[in-house]
Design an enzyme around this catalytic site. Structure first.
Site, PDB file in Angstrom:
ATOM      1  N   LYS A  68     -30.591  -3.602  70.130  1.00  0.00           N
ATOM      2  CA  LYS A  68     -29.619  -4.566  69.577  1.00  0.00           C
ATOM      3  C   LYS A  68     -29.333  -5.679  70.597  1.00  0.00           C
ATOM      4  CE  LYS A  68     -25.013  -3.589  70.028  1.00  0.00           C
ATOM      5  NZ  LYS A  68     -24.192  -4.630  70.666  1.00  0.00           N
ATOM      6  N   ASN A  69     -29.052  -5.285  71.834  1.00  0.00           N
ATOM      7  CA  ASN A  69     -28.621  -6.289  72.816  1.00  0.00           C
ATOM      8  C   ASN A  69     -29.759  -7.179  73.298  1.00  0.00           C
ATOM      9  OD1 ASN A  69     -26.051  -5.448  72.531  1.00  0.00           O
ATOM     10  ND2 ASN A  69     -25.909  -4.348  74.476  1.00  0.00           N
ATOM     11  N   ARG A  78     -19.292 -11.135  69.565  1.00  0.00           N
ATOM     12  CA  ARG A  78     -19.248 -12.003  70.742  1.00  0.00           C
ATOM     13  C   ARG A  78     -20.606 -12.578  71.118  1.00  0.00           C
ATOM     14  NH1 ARG A  78     -15.302 -12.336  74.143  1.00  0.00           N
ATOM     15  NH2 ARG A  78     -16.935 -12.673  75.674  1.00  0.00           N
ATOM     16  N   CYS A  97     -11.665  -8.702  73.320  1.00  0.00           N
ATOM     17  CA  CYS A  97     -12.029  -7.659  72.367  1.00  0.00           C
ATOM     18  C   CYS A  97     -11.526  -6.331  72.908  1.00  0.00           C
ATOM     19  CB  CYS A  97     -13.523  -7.653  72.092  1.00  0.00           C
ATOM     20  SG  CYS A  97     -14.473  -7.062  73.479  1.00  0.00           S
ATOM     21  N   ARG A 115     -12.999 -10.499  78.502  1.00  0.00           N
ATOM     22  CA  ARG A 115     -14.336 -11.062  78.303  1.00  0.00           C
ATOM     23  C   ARG A 115     -14.404 -12.603  78.291  1.00  0.00           C
ATOM     24  NH1 ARG A 115     -17.862  -7.558  74.321  1.00  0.00           N
ATOM     25  NH2 ARG A 115     -19.481  -8.356  75.691  1.00  0.00           N
ATOM     26  N   PRO A 116     -14.152 -13.210  79.444  1.00  0.00           N
ATOM     27  CA  PRO A 116     -14.230 -14.680  79.522  1.00  0.00           C
ATOM     28  C   PRO A 116     -15.675 -15.182  79.419  1.00  0.00           C
ATOM     29  CG  PRO A 116     -13.925 -13.742  81.705  1.00  0.00           C
ATOM     30  CD  PRO A 116     -13.869 -12.581  80.736  1.00  0.00           C
ATOM     31  N   VAL A 117     -15.845 -16.492  79.197  1.00  0.00           N
ATOM     32  CA  VAL A 117     -17.195 -17.088  79.160  1.00  0.00           C
ATOM     33  C   VAL A 117     -17.307 -18.245  80.156  1.00  0.00           C
ATOM     34  CG1 VAL A 117     -17.761 -16.391  76.792  1.00  0.00           C
ATOM     35  CG2 VAL A 117     -16.594 -18.572  77.177  1.00  0.00           C
ATOM     36  N   ASP A 118     -16.416 -18.243  81.160  1.00  0.00           N
ATOM     37  CA  ASP A 118     -16.400 -19.342  82.135  1.00  0.00           C
ATOM     38  C   ASP A 118     -17.758 -19.528  82.826  1.00  0.00           C
ATOM     39  OD1 ASP A 118     -15.645 -16.741  83.147  1.00  0.00           O
ATOM     40  OD2 ASP A 118     -15.356 -17.675  85.102  1.00  0.00           O
ATOM     41  N   ASP A 131     -22.360   0.550  79.283  1.00  0.00           N
ATOM     42  CA  ASP A 131     -22.513   0.911  77.869  1.00  0.00           C
ATOM     43  C   ASP A 131     -22.803   2.402  77.667  1.00  0.00           C
ATOM     44  OD1 ASP A 131     -22.033  -1.702  77.267  1.00  0.00           O
ATOM     45  OD2 ASP A 131     -24.117  -2.236  76.842  1.00  0.00           O
ATOM     46  N   ILE A 187     -17.310  -2.680  85.491  1.00  0.00           N
ATOM     47  CA  ILE A 187     -17.715  -3.904  84.783  1.00  0.00           C
ATOM     48  C   ILE A 187     -16.594  -4.364  83.846  1.00  0.00           C
ATOM     49  CG2 ILE A 187     -19.482  -5.002  83.317  1.00  0.00           C
ATOM     50  CD1 ILE A 187     -20.701  -3.951  85.898  1.00  0.00           C
ATOM     51  N   ARG A 216     -22.248  -0.876  64.106  1.00  0.00           N
ATOM     52  CA  ARG A 216     -22.611  -2.119  64.793  1.00  0.00           C
ATOM     53  C   ARG A 216     -23.741  -1.882  65.794  1.00  0.00           C
ATOM     54  NH1 ARG A 216     -18.131  -4.095  68.034  1.00  0.00           N
ATOM     55  NH2 ARG A 216     -19.789  -5.500  68.643  1.00  0.00           N
TER      56      ARG A 216
HETATM   57  C1  EPZ Z   1     -23.520  -7.718  77.479  1.00  0.00           C
HETATM   58  O1  EPZ Z   1     -22.274  -8.360  77.242  1.00  0.00           O
HETATM   59  C2  EPZ Z   1     -23.696  -6.677  76.396  1.00  0.00           C
HETATM   60  N1  EPZ Z   1     -23.652  -7.329  75.091  1.00  0.00           N
HETATM   61  C3  EPZ Z   1     -22.588  -5.634  76.497  1.00  0.00           C
HETATM   62  O2  EPZ Z   1     -22.877  -4.622  75.549  1.00  0.00           O
HETATM   63  C4  EPZ Z   1     -22.606  -5.009  77.903  1.00  0.00           C
HETATM   64  O3  EPZ Z   1     -21.511  -4.122  78.017  1.00  0.00           O
HETATM   65  C5  EPZ Z   1     -22.485  -6.105  78.961  1.00  0.00           C
HETATM   66  O4  EPZ Z   1     -23.539  -7.090  78.766  1.00  0.00           O
HETATM   67  C6  EPZ Z   1     -22.605  -5.582  80.381  1.00  0.00           C
HETATM   68  O5  EPZ Z   1     -23.816  -4.916  80.551  1.00  0.00           O
HETATM   69  C7  EPZ Z   1     -24.761  -7.852  74.580  1.00  0.00           C
HETATM   70  O6  EPZ Z   1     -25.813  -7.868  75.184  1.00  0.00           O
HETATM   71  C8  EPZ Z   1     -24.694  -8.386  73.200  1.00  0.00           C
HETATM   72  P1  EPZ Z   1     -21.301  -9.811  80.769  1.00  0.00           P
HETATM   73  P2  EPZ Z   1     -21.902  -9.694  78.026  1.00  0.00           P
HETATM   74  O7  EPZ Z   1     -21.131 -11.264  80.571  1.00  0.00           O
HETATM   75  O8  EPZ Z   1     -23.132 -10.411  78.416  1.00  0.00           O
HETATM   76  C9  EPZ Z   1     -17.439 -10.801  83.308  1.00  0.00           C
HETATM   77  C10 EPZ Z   1     -22.314  -2.978  73.899  1.00  0.00           C
HETATM   78  O9  EPZ Z   1     -21.562  -1.974  73.838  1.00  0.00           O
HETATM   79  N2  EPZ Z   1     -17.668 -12.192  82.916  1.00  0.00           N
HETATM   80  O10 EPZ Z   1     -22.516  -9.352  81.485  1.00  0.00           O
HETATM   81  O11 EPZ Z   1     -20.898 -10.418  77.221  1.00  0.00           O
HETATM   82  C11 EPZ Z   1     -17.071  -9.897  82.151  1.00  0.00           C
HETATM   83  O12 EPZ Z   1     -15.714  -9.979  81.817  1.00  0.00           O
HETATM   84  C12 EPZ Z   1     -21.886  -4.230  74.610  1.00  0.00           C
HETATM   85  O13 EPZ Z   1     -23.429  -3.030  73.355  1.00  0.00           O
HETATM   86  C13 EPZ Z   1     -16.969 -13.205  83.509  1.00  0.00           C
HETATM   87  O14 EPZ Z   1     -16.120 -12.983  84.374  1.00  0.00           O
HETATM   88  O15 EPZ Z   1     -21.233  -9.107  79.329  1.00  0.00           O
HETATM   89  C14 EPZ Z   1     -17.508  -8.558  82.673  1.00  0.00           C
HETATM   90  O16 EPZ Z   1     -16.532  -8.040  83.541  1.00  0.00           O
HETATM   91  C15 EPZ Z   1     -20.458  -4.462  74.765  1.00  0.00           C
HETATM   92  N3  EPZ Z   1     -17.209 -14.502  83.105  1.00  0.00           N
HETATM   93  C16 EPZ Z   1     -18.757  -8.879  83.489  1.00  0.00           C
HETATM   94  O17 EPZ Z   1     -18.645 -10.275  83.803  1.00  0.00           O
HETATM   95  C17 EPZ Z   1     -18.166 -14.809  82.173  1.00  0.00           C
HETATM   96  O18 EPZ Z   1     -18.366 -15.993  81.860  1.00  0.00           O
HETATM   97  C18 EPZ Z   1     -20.069  -8.635  82.780  1.00  0.00           C
HETATM   98  O19 EPZ Z   1     -20.012  -9.208  81.458  1.00  0.00           O
HETATM   99  C19 EPZ Z   1     -18.881 -13.763  81.581  1.00  0.00           C
HETATM  100  C20 EPZ Z   1     -18.632 -12.457  81.977  1.00  0.00           C
END
Ligand code: EPZ
Length: 452
Positions: A22-23, A100, A124, A129-132, A334, A356, A426
């Site tokens: 999925k991911n 997301r 969520c 979960r920021p996107v900065d 995960d 994480i 999901r």
């Molecule tokens: C991906 O989410 C996966 N989702 C998540 O899977 C998984 O838990 C996560 O990576 C970590 O491995 C998909 O692939 C669709 P990140 P993603 O950005 O990319 C912080 C599941 O159960 N962060 O790597 O959104 C964030 O808050 C899911 O299948 C920032 O600070 O996760 C976290 O602490 C849920 N700023 C860390 O980084 C940002 O701009 C890692 O998050 C982005 C993230």
């Protein structure tokens, strides 16, 4: 909303084929936005999140056709996509809030169409979960980014009245909790069509990023170093179509490994991405689970291996474990909840730390309702193993927490009712049917049936 009724205590045995990831598939689907030619993905699982992305791409001017497979043992269906109208570039809140991964449309849409409007995903169940980092990366490539009415508005400035291109740059994708996975995918995808070379430092090393890079390379992108913390992308002016097979789902595989472990079972997983699960398999081996996966095979074969997981510890219980979640190749967040379910029945105290998503503990209170002994201190949970769990009605509003409760239910005495399984739907295709085929006593009760 549907629920699972699980009568625990059955030792699982048999074989199953791991579905496509999925991911990996979600950001790969958005690669359709980078070209006007057809993009075909194979082994795409039939899941709610995939259907949401299907709908979103439809709204963004793509034709999308999914042919599911009737065979429960097939790794997935075929997704045929093509961008036919490149004038609509608004990913609306109504879709983004359900998933997301919608944020992955931002980079590709911006790079090809010169502009994108994507609703800012909110928090969520597993945290803020920021996107900065996504936005910082795209800004470094020359995008103008503003926020308006909860939407991210990204534009490539025009040059001499003409549409401009993104520009290659050095981009840093590390954050306080490690590198961002979808952020890396977003910037890497956008950089494929930029002018010049982009170097992504502190890039996520997750196998889904490697798979995404391989897909983009097959479309004509020039990418080096995916899977390492430094990815180099030499921009090209155009990408073409592709026919590509998505990698198997390491989290689904890891979850079924836990199902074998918690029931003292013996499962053989086909199409198992063992190479991407070393940290998880190491934890299970420490607990006394036997894993056979042809460890001498070349890496490529280990991504689609046959893996036997045997957890019948004669007359005994599994051993306790220590696990701390980390970016890949460390132990994955995960699988934290699922491993915790197994640890609940180990003979001794386990220590599980989440680094994480530090609030990703929705399962803790629910496991406690089943008789687990858990003590949380900030990001760490001490799991004091008990000889048995007791069935109870439970619910969790997060995908992996729900999987953890299903696992606990498989091992518990009596009946466990896992409510609101749409979270499971999901990320796990037909989990009830697949578990039944392995001997489990699991029934899906639909909302309608429950109301009678
Ligand atoms: C991906 O989410 C996966 N989702 C998540 O899977 C998984 O838990 C996560 O990576 C970590 O491995 C998909 O692939 C669709 P990140 P993603 O950005 O990319 C912080 C599941 O159960 N962060 O790597 O959104 C964030 O808050 C899911 O299948 C920032 O600070 O996760 C976290 O602490 C849920 N700023 C860390 O980084 C940002 O701009 C890692 O998050 C982005 C993230």
């Amino acid at each position: 909303m549907d629920r699972f009724d699980i009568r625990g205590g059955v030792r699982l045995a048999g074989e199953l084929t791991i579905k496509g990831s999925k991911n990996a598939a979600l950001p790969m689907m958005t690669a359709t936005l980078l070209t006007s030619e057809p993009v075909i993905l194979r082994d795409v699982p039939d899941l709610a999140d995939i259907r949401n992305m299907h709908r979103l791409l439809g709204e963004l001017g793509c034709t999308v056709e999914y042919t599911a497979s009737d065979d429960i043992e097939a790794p997935g269906g075929v997704m045929r996509m093509q961008a036919t109208d490149e004038t609509i570039s608004h990913a609306r809140y109504e879709v983004v809030r359900t998933m997301r991964a919608s944020i992955s449309t931002l980079g590709p849409m911006l790079a090809r169409r010169g502009a994108a409007r994507v609703s800012l995903p909110g928090g969520c169940a597993i945290g803020e979960r920021p996107v900065d980092l996504h936005l910082r990366g795209l800004t470094a490539l020359g995008a103008d980014i503003t926020l308006d009415s909860g939407d991210i508005i990204a534009r490539i400035p025009r040059v001499g009245g003409k549409r401009g291109r993104l520009r290659g740059a050095r981009v840093f994708m590390g954050g306080p909790f490690g590198s961002t996975v979808l952020g890396t995918a977003n910037v890497m995808a956008a950089a494929t069509l930029a002018e010049g070379t982009t170097v992504i430092e502190c890039a996520a090393c997750e196998p889904e990023i490697v798979d995404m890079a391989n897909l983009l390379i097959a479309m004509g992108a020039r990418i080096e170093g995916a899977g390492s913390p430094r990815i180099t992308v030499h921009g090209v002016s155009e990408l073409g179509g592709v026919d590509y097979r998505v990698m198997p789902d390491r989290i689904e595989a890891g979850t079924y490994m836990c199902a074998a472990a918690i029931t003292g079972g013996d499962l053989t997983l086909h199409n198992c991405p063992a190479d991407s699960l070393m940290a998880h398999m190491d934890r299970l081996q420490q607990m006394g689970v036997t894993l056979q996966y042809g460890s001498n095979l070349p890496t490529a074969d280990l991504m689609r291996a046959r893996c036997r997981v045997c957890a019948s510890v004669p007359g005994g219980r599994l051993l306790p474990v220590e696990a701390t979640t980390q970016p890949h190749p460390g132990f994955p967040t995960d699988l934290q909840a699922q491993l915790m379910a197994v640890a609940c029945l180990a003979d001794g105290n386990s220590v599980i730390t989440e680094r994480i998503f530090t609030e990703r503990f929705l399962h803790v209170a629910e496991l406690s309702r089943m008789g687990a002994q858990l003590y949380r201190q900030g990001p760490t949970v001490i799991v004091s193993g008990v000889p048995r769990l007791k069935g109870a009605p439970v619910m969790a509003s997060d995908l992996r927490a729900s999987a953890c409760l299903v696992l606990a239910g498989l091992a518990a005495e009596g009946t466990t009712v896992v409510n609101r399984v749409y979270h499971l739907d999901r990320g796990y295709e037909r989990m009830d049917e697949r578990l039944r085929a392995l001997g489990a006593d699991v029934v899906r009760v639909s909302e309608k049936e429950a109301a009678v």
